[in-house]
Design an enzyme around this catalytic site. Sequence first.
Site, short mmCIF file in Angstrom:
data_model
loop_
_atom_site.label_atom_id
_atom_site.label_comp_id
_atom_site.label_asym_id
_atom_site.label_seq_id
_atom_site.Cartn_x
_atom_site.Cartn_y
_atom_site.Cartn_z
N HIS A 90 0.81 -1.21 0.00
CA HIS A 90 0.00 0.00 0.00
C HIS A 90 0.84 1.27 0.00
O HIS A 90 0.35 2.35 -0.31
CB HIS A 90 -0.94 0.02 1.21
CG HIS A 90 -2.06 -0.96 1.10
ND1 HIS A 90 -3.29 -0.63 0.57
CD2 HIS A 90 -2.14 -2.27 1.42
CE1 HIS A 90 -4.08 -1.67 0.59
NE2 HIS A 90 -3.41 -2.69 1.10
N ASP A 116 -1.87 2.52 -4.72
CA ASP A 116 -3.16 2.82 -4.12
C ASP A 116 -4.12 1.67 -4.40
O ASP A 116 -4.09 1.06 -5.47
CB ASP A 116 -3.71 4.13 -4.72
CG ASP A 116 -4.98 4.56 -4.04
OD1 ASP A 116 -6.05 4.40 -4.67
OD2 ASP A 116 -4.91 5.03 -2.89
#
Length: 81
Positions: free
Chosen positions: A53, A57
Amino acid sequence: PFGTLMTAPIINQPQVAIISTDGIRKRPVVVESEHGDSIAIRPVGILAQSFDHRAIDGAYSAAFLNRVRDIIENHDWAREF
């Protein structure tokens, strides 16, 4: 190759994402047509993706997985052979 239902791939640095496929089995699914919905037996498999992450995204990851699914489902694979 082992016929598993679903696995969770693990990324190793410096990788930022990995995708896995599992066994494909026949399952009942809803098929939409101009005559309405019906239930049919179709081969179904699961694509799983893990990603960092910090680098990617979640929306981009989901869009990528959706595009892969779209290609697999809608490509004319019979024409390839």
